[in-house]
Design a protein around this motif. Structure first.
Motif, PDB file in Angstrom:
ATOM      1  N   TYR A 106      -2.228  -3.510   2.456  1.00 49.14           N
ATOM      2  CA  TYR A 106      -2.020  -2.234   1.780  1.00 49.14           C
ATOM      3  C   TYR A 106      -2.801  -1.087   2.431  1.00 49.14           C
ATOM      4  CZ  TYR A 106       0.225  -4.833  -2.004  1.00 49.14           C
ATOM      5  OH  TYR A 106       1.065  -5.618  -2.741  1.00 49.14           O
ATOM      6  N   PHE A 107      -3.935  -1.377   3.064  1.00 49.30           N
ATOM      7  CA  PHE A 107      -4.740  -0.301   3.677  1.00 49.30           C
ATOM      8  C   PHE A 107      -5.295  -0.795   5.025  1.00 49.30           C
ATOM      9  CE2 PHE A 107      -6.797  -2.542   0.224  1.00 49.30           C
ATOM     10  CZ  PHE A 107      -7.940  -3.088   0.783  1.00 49.30           C
ATOM     11  N   PRO A 108      -4.453  -0.846   6.062  1.00 49.18           N
ATOM     12  CA  PRO A 108      -4.877  -1.392   7.359  1.00 49.18           C
ATOM     13  C   PRO A 108      -5.873  -0.509   8.104  1.00 49.18           C
ATOM     14  CG  PRO A 108      -2.657  -0.480   7.512  1.00 49.18           C
ATOM     15  CD  PRO A 108      -3.030  -0.457   6.063  1.00 49.18           C
ATOM     16  N   ASN A 109      -5.895   0.793   7.802  1.00 50.17           N
ATOM     17  CA  ASN A 109      -6.734   1.702   8.581  1.00 50.17           C
ATOM     18  C   ASN A 109      -7.905   2.287   7.794  1.00 50.17           C
ATOM     19  OD1 ASN A 109      -4.964   1.450  10.843  1.00 50.17           O
ATOM     20  ND2 ASN A 109      -3.565   2.900   9.851  1.00 50.17           N
ATOM     21  N   THR A 110      -8.193   1.738   6.615  1.00 52.91           N
ATOM     22  CA  THR A 110      -9.299   2.240   5.807  1.00 52.91           C
ATOM     23  C   THR A 110      -9.794   1.113   4.912  1.00 52.91           C
ATOM     24  OG1 THR A 110      -9.969   3.969   4.254  1.00 52.91           O
ATOM     25  CG2 THR A 110      -7.751   3.080   3.989  1.00 52.91           C
ATOM     26  N   ASP A 111     -10.663   1.451   3.929  1.00 55.06           N
ATOM     27  CA  ASP A 111     -11.124   0.440   2.985  1.00 55.06           C
ATOM     28  C   ASP A 111     -10.488   0.700   1.620  1.00 55.06           C
ATOM     29  OD1 ASP A 111     -12.550   2.558   1.823  1.00 55.06           O
ATOM     30  OD2 ASP A 111     -14.344   2.122   2.980  1.00 55.06           O
ATOM     31  N   PHE A 112     -10.781  -0.184   0.660  1.00 60.15           N
ATOM     32  CA  PHE A 112     -10.137  -0.089  -0.652  1.00 60.15           C
ATOM     33  C   PHE A 112     -10.487   1.205  -1.367  1.00 60.15           C
ATOM     34  CE2 PHE A 112     -10.359  -0.780  -5.276  1.00 60.15           C
ATOM     35  CZ  PHE A 112      -9.019  -1.043  -5.527  1.00 60.15           C
ATOM     36  N   LEU A 113     -11.736   1.660  -1.247  1.00 54.47           N
ATOM     37  CA  LEU A 113     -12.170   2.847  -1.971  1.00 54.47           C
ATOM     38  C   LEU A 113     -11.506   4.121  -1.465  1.00 54.47           C
ATOM     39  CD1 LEU A 113     -15.986   2.074  -2.352  1.00 54.47           C
ATOM     40  CD2 LEU A 113     -14.175   1.770  -4.033  1.00 54.47           C
ATOM     41  N   ASN A 114     -10.966   4.090  -0.260  1.00 49.47           N
ATOM     42  CA  ASN A 114     -10.299   5.267   0.291  1.00 49.47           C
ATOM     43  C   ASN A 114      -8.794   5.050   0.456  1.00 49.47           C
ATOM     44  OD1 ASN A 114     -12.607   7.202   1.050  1.00 49.47           O
ATOM     45  ND2 ASN A 114     -13.290   5.285   1.980  1.00 49.47           N
ATOM     46  N   ALA A 115      -8.298   3.939  -0.037  1.00 49.29           N
ATOM     47  CA  ALA A 115      -6.877   3.635   0.090  1.00 49.29           C
ATOM     48  C   ALA A 115      -6.041   4.552  -0.803  1.00 49.29           C
ATOM     49  CB  ALA A 115      -6.627   2.176  -0.269  1.00 49.29           C
ATOM     50  N   LYS A 116      -4.796   4.798  -0.390  1.00 46.36           N
ATOM     51  CA  LYS A 116      -3.862   5.631  -1.144  1.00 46.36           C
ATOM     52  C   LYS A 116      -2.748   4.766  -1.737  1.00 46.36           C
ATOM     53  CE  LYS A 116      -6.112   9.297   0.182  1.00 46.36           C
ATOM     54  NZ  LYS A 116      -6.963  10.051  -0.766  1.00 46.36           N
ATOM     55  N   LEU A 117      -2.086   5.300  -2.760  1.00 51.28           N
ATOM     56  CA  LEU A 117      -1.029   4.561  -3.431  1.00 51.28           C
ATOM     57  C   LEU A 117       0.166   4.327  -2.513  1.00 51.28           C
ATOM     58  CD1 LEU A 117      -0.070   3.284  -6.074  1.00 51.28           C
ATOM     59  CD2 LEU A 117       0.875   5.507  -6.720  1.00 51.28           C
ATOM     60  N   GLY A 118       0.540   5.345  -1.753  1.00 50.22           N
ATOM     61  CA  GLY A 118       1.670   5.210  -0.844  1.00 50.22           C
ATOM     62  C   GLY A 118       3.014   5.387  -1.538  1.00 50.22           C
TER      63      GLY A 118
END
Length: 294
Positions: free
Chosen positions: A2-14
């Motif tokens: 779900y967030f290949p280029n960041t971590d969970f805390l900065n992930a977006k819904l998409g």
């Protein structure tokens, strides 16, 4: 992923997010409030991308990030290999608020990796319990006092548990069941006018005003289409009243409030005859049943 280029805390819904991902991401905000980065060597923590400042309201830097410094890490703000802040760099890059908080970040003299800590636990460790309390707001003193008063009431165990369920909106009222996906009508099964929630089924419904034992009678009708007579309902309410009276005579017990009161049949006094009886109405077959045991 779900967030290949960041971590969970900065992930977006998409776009077109699945129900599973939406559910997981719903916990992101409370984790942002409770998680903070504990600085060791500073090599594993980005300056602008992670909340690591000692501030419960906002652990992120508020200084506008220069694009060319996007990838710098916390260790780049220290004096060479020494574990102390480079005051000149801090003053040049950050606003006064960030500088003040940065200088309050404790730096370890040991060569340890950066790690996470949890603000809402005395041991700085994440627990489901502390996260749940943060989400539902039970950490404040008012709610703690309120629930303590509820459980300290001199009531039969089953009545205290029923009161707790009512306050927590955990009763199987039609509106609550519909919200959980049960395919039923959310209107009151008796008046067929108002939506059935805790307040309506206990206090607002016309039948509830005539008899306090509404919930059991309502459940038998809703699920089994069995109409309990007024006599049977009144008898059950009388038994509850007797339970309450007995509870007033008992000494307070700290750990037995949750146990249900057990009613056992007792031999009548000498010279008396005891009759145990009940009645029910079956409207689908136009039949009334009455039974008694002497």
């Amino acid at each position: 992923m779900y967030f290949p280029n960041t971590d969970f805390l900065n992930a977006k819904l998409g776009d077109n997010a699945s129900y599973t991902w939406r559910s997981i991401l719903s916990a992101q905000e409370v984790l942002k409030k409770g998680c903070r980065r504990s600085i060791g060597t500073g090599k594993d923590t980005f300056v602008w991308k992670i909340h690591w400042l000692p501030c419960t309201e906002n652990g992120y830097l508020t200084t506008i990030m220069p694009q060319e410094l996007e990838g710098i890490r916390v260790c780049d703000l220290m004096e060479g290999q020494q574990r102390r802040w480079d005051d000149d760099i801090l003053e040049d890059l950050f606003n006064s608020r960030d500088v003040r908080l940065l200088k309050n970040v404790p730096l370890s003299i040991r060569d340890i990796n950066d790690s996470w800590l949890w603000l809402f636990d005395e041991k700085d460790q994440f627990t489901v319990k502390s996260c749940y309390r943060k989400l539902v707001g039970e950490c404040d003193t008012f709610n703690a006092v309120f629930w303590r008063k509820i459980w300290d009431l001199t009531l039969p165990g089953k009545v205290g548990f029923f009161l707790w369920r009512t306050c927590r909106a955990c009763l199987p009222a039609a509106r609550a069941l519909v919200n959980k996906g049960v395919n039923i009508d959310d209107k009151c099964g008796w008046c067929q006018v108002e939506k059935e929630d805790e307040m309506h089924v206990l206090f607002e419904c016309q039948f509830a005003r005539r008899c306090g034992h509404q919930l059991n009678r309502r459940n038998k009708w809703l699920w089994n289409r069995v109409a309990v007579s007024v006599f049977g309902t009144t008898s059950a309410a009388t038994n509850l009243l007797e339970d309450w009276k007995k509870a007033q005579l008992e000494k307070p017990r700290s750990k037995s409030r949750l146990s249900a009161t057990i009613r056992r049949w007792q031999i009548p006094q000498r010279g008396w005859v005891k009759i145990n009886m009940d009645a029910a109405v079956f409207e689908d077959i136009n039949t009334i049943g009455v039974g008694g045991v002497i």
